[in-house]
Scaffold this active site. Structure first.
Site, PDB file in Angstrom:
ATOM      1  N   HIS A 133       0.826  -1.224  -0.047  1.00 32.55           N
ATOM      2  CA  HIS A 133      -0.114   0.020  -0.064  1.00 32.55           C
ATOM      3  C   HIS A 133       0.756   1.315  -0.247  1.00 32.55           C
ATOM      4  O   HIS A 133       0.728   2.032  -0.897  1.00 32.55           O
ATOM      5  CB  HIS A 133      -0.806   0.095   1.027  1.00 32.55           C
ATOM      6  CG  HIS A 133      -1.775   1.274   1.170  1.00 32.55           C
ATOM      7  ND1 HIS A 133      -2.651   1.912   0.412  1.00 32.55           N
ATOM      8  CD2 HIS A 133      -1.601   2.225   2.285  1.00 32.55           C
ATOM      9  CE1 HIS A 133      -2.943   2.883   1.097  1.00 32.55           C
ATOM     10  NE2 HIS A 133      -2.319   3.266   2.104  1.00 32.55           N
ATOM     11  N   GLU A 199     -10.765   2.031   2.904  1.00 29.78           N
ATOM     12  CA  GLU A 199      -9.572   1.279   3.456  1.00 29.78           C
ATOM     13  C   GLU A 199      -9.895   0.161   4.103  1.00 29.78           C
ATOM     14  O   GLU A 199     -10.302   0.129   4.964  1.00 29.78           O
ATOM     15  CB  GLU A 199      -8.771   2.201   3.957  1.00 29.78           C
ATOM     16  CG  GLU A 199      -8.100   3.682   3.020  1.00 29.78           C
ATOM     17  CD  GLU A 199      -7.116   4.231   4.060  1.00 29.78           C
ATOM     18  OE1 GLU A 199      -6.943   4.297   5.393  1.00 29.78           O
ATOM     19  OE2 GLU A 199      -6.135   5.065   3.503  1.00 29.78           O
ATOM     20  N   LYS A 253     -10.257  12.057   7.058  1.00 29.40           N
ATOM     21  CA  LYS A 253     -10.344  10.462   7.743  1.00 29.40           C
ATOM     22  C   LYS A 253     -11.482  10.678   8.885  1.00 29.40           C
ATOM     23  O   LYS A 253     -11.977   9.578   9.202  1.00 29.40           O
ATOM     24  CB  LYS A 253      -8.992  10.218   8.329  1.00 29.40           C
ATOM     25  CG  LYS A 253      -8.065   9.989   7.289  1.00 29.40           C
ATOM     26  CD  LYS A 253      -7.826   8.922   6.636  1.00 29.40           C
ATOM     27  CE  LYS A 253      -6.678   8.539   5.666  1.00 29.40           C
ATOM     28  NZ  LYS A 253      -6.780   7.095   4.946  1.00 29.40           N
ATOM     29  N   THR A 349      -4.141   0.262   5.599  1.00 31.58           N
ATOM     30  CA  THR A 349      -4.862  -0.209   4.482  1.00 31.58           C
ATOM     31  C   THR A 349      -3.808  -1.654   4.031  1.00 31.58           C
ATOM     32  O   THR A 349      -2.678  -1.630   3.839  1.00 31.58           O
ATOM     33  CB  THR A 349      -4.691   0.436   3.160  1.00 31.58           C
ATOM     34  OG1 THR A 349      -5.348   1.766   3.749  1.00 31.58           O
ATOM     35  CG2 THR A 349      -5.413  -0.089   2.021  1.00 31.58           C
TER      36      THR A 349
HETATM   37 MN    MN Z   1      -6.039   4.051   7.326  1.00 30.16          MN
END
Ligand code: MN
Length: 415
Positions: A133, A199, A253, A349
């Site tokens: 990732h 994610e 987020k 992730t």
């Molecule tokens: Mn994350």
């Protein structure tokens, strides 16, 4: 091992699993239960009937609380014993509960229960521990030749997230609004995110507490980890890209993170323990491990457009993580930061090595350049209003299956 409770062959909730959760239904107030097959064992009933009498340290109402924190805080020797007692009671050859008058009351239908957040989350941390990732993101946004920043292989990179917006599976989220800036425009704009992403992560839930100044070494870390859940760390890529310099993720987020409601214990995951990827260069002594801390857990992500069929868009595995849970907790506390019961620490992730194993739309559709085809409902670069994102996880080996169920959440238009 088999149970007298019917368990379908592909059920995540076998007698080997017995995850803990908090549930309520039309008749019952919030309480602690364990899942098996299509049933939930109401632990408060087992307590009432004296099945836990050997555990004199259990408070009388410990299973009638609306979160697992106090139970987890009793420590692993107690929580492990409770799981063992229930596992024994559910075995095919054991008729103590099967033939008991309380059986009807103790076994609740799972499809009539509403699952709640299993713990009150005090603090939430998100790591960035998948090399695939981090490499993909570094390749897309910086430099394919230097995709990983110089610190990445020396410490598990992480940030402090937002605990207030962690929600259980089934609770819809609103598309977040915020600032973003089109690289071709002079000024930033404000509006609903145009690049809403999931994610695919897993998170561990801590025991504790520890005192300030104390650190948890890698060899003790699992004593402080009660169990794990699936974790969808919703992300608004356009908001994130504009805001993150220099202090990292913030509003891109913090609007929501969704978790699966059943906490699978490390005891249940034991058969699936294995070595993680080889770490090169060698890590500093406080991050070195004496045993294996990776787990072979198969992970899947589906997108289901409103009223249409769900399409699998990702198949990954928790075993790909470069940094393991013991290293993450050791690193988190090495500066003397204290932890509390019910803290949630997410993996970052979880992307694998192949294009169908990437754990976010950002990577699957490669920054919008390769839209992902769905079986019904066209294609996706990011997540659209009305879409439900479903994550599933399970481990399976030699006839033993231990799964997490799912975390499913629908995206509603911005408020
Ligand atoms: Mn994350």
């Amino acid at each position: 091992m088999a149970s007298w409770v019917p368990v379908a062959k592909d059920s995540d909730f076998t007698i080997y699993n017995l995850p803990f959760g908090v549930f309520q239904n039309k008749r019952l107030s919030p309480r602690v239960g364990m899942a098996i097959g299509d049933k939930i064992v109401d632990l408060s009933v087992l307590y009432e009937e004296g099945f836990f009498s050997e555990l004199s340290q259990l408070p009388h109402d410990i299973f009638l609380r609306d979160a697992l924190n106090d139970f987890i805080g009793l420590g692993k020797p107690v929580t492990r014993k409770v799981r063992e007692i229930v596992q024994n009671l559910l075995k095919e050859e054991n008729d103590q509960l099967r033939e008991h008058t309380c059986r009807g009351k103790a076994m609740v239908n799972r499809n009539e229960a509403q699952m709640m957040l299993p713990v009150k989350v005090g603090d939430y941390t998100d790591f960035y521990s998948s090399m695939e990732h981090a490499t993909n993101v570094g390749t897309m946004f910086r430099d394919p030749n230097n995709a990983l920043l110089p610190n990445w292989k020396h410490l598990p990179v992480g940030y402090h997230g937002r605990a207030s917006s962690i929600i259980p599976s089934g609770v819809p989220i609103y598309r977040p609004k915020g600032q973003f800036k089109d690289p071709n425009k002079e000024q930033p704009e404000f509006g609903p995110s145009r690049r809403l992403d999931f994610e695919l992560e897993m998170a561990f839930i801590t025991g504790g507490p520890t005192k300030m100044g104390d650190s948890i070494p890698t060899e003790d870390a699992e004593d402080y980890i009660f169990g794990m859940v699936l974790f969808n760390d919703w992300s608004a890529r356009d908001i994130q890209a504009w805001e993150y310099v220099p202090l990292g993720p913030f509003l891109g987020k913090s609007f929501a993170s969704s978790i699966s409601p059943w906490v699978v214990t490390l005891e249940a995951l034991e058969p699936f323990r294995q070595a993680g990827p080889k770490q090169d260069p060698e890590v500093l002594p406080y991050l070195q491990c004496k045993k294996d801390h990776a787990f072979d857990i198969q992970l899947e992500v589906y997108i289901q457009p409103d009223g249409l069929k769900a399409s699998k868009v990702c198949t990954s595995n928790f075993k790909y993580m470069y940094w393991n849970i013991a290293q993450q907790l050791a690193h988190h506390t090495v500066n003397g930061c204290n932890i509390n019961v019910g803290d949630m620490m997410a993996s970052g992730t979880i992307s694998g090595p192949t294009e169908d194993s990437y754990g976010s739309m950002l990577e699957l559709a490669w920054k919008g350049t390769k839209p992902v085809k769905l079986e019904e409902g066209g294609e996706r670069k990011f997540i659209e209003d009305g879409d439900t994102v479903i994550m599933k996880g399970y481990a399976e080996k030699e006839g033993i299956r231990v799964g997490f169920g799912e975390v499913a959440s629908k995206v509603l238009p911005a408020k």
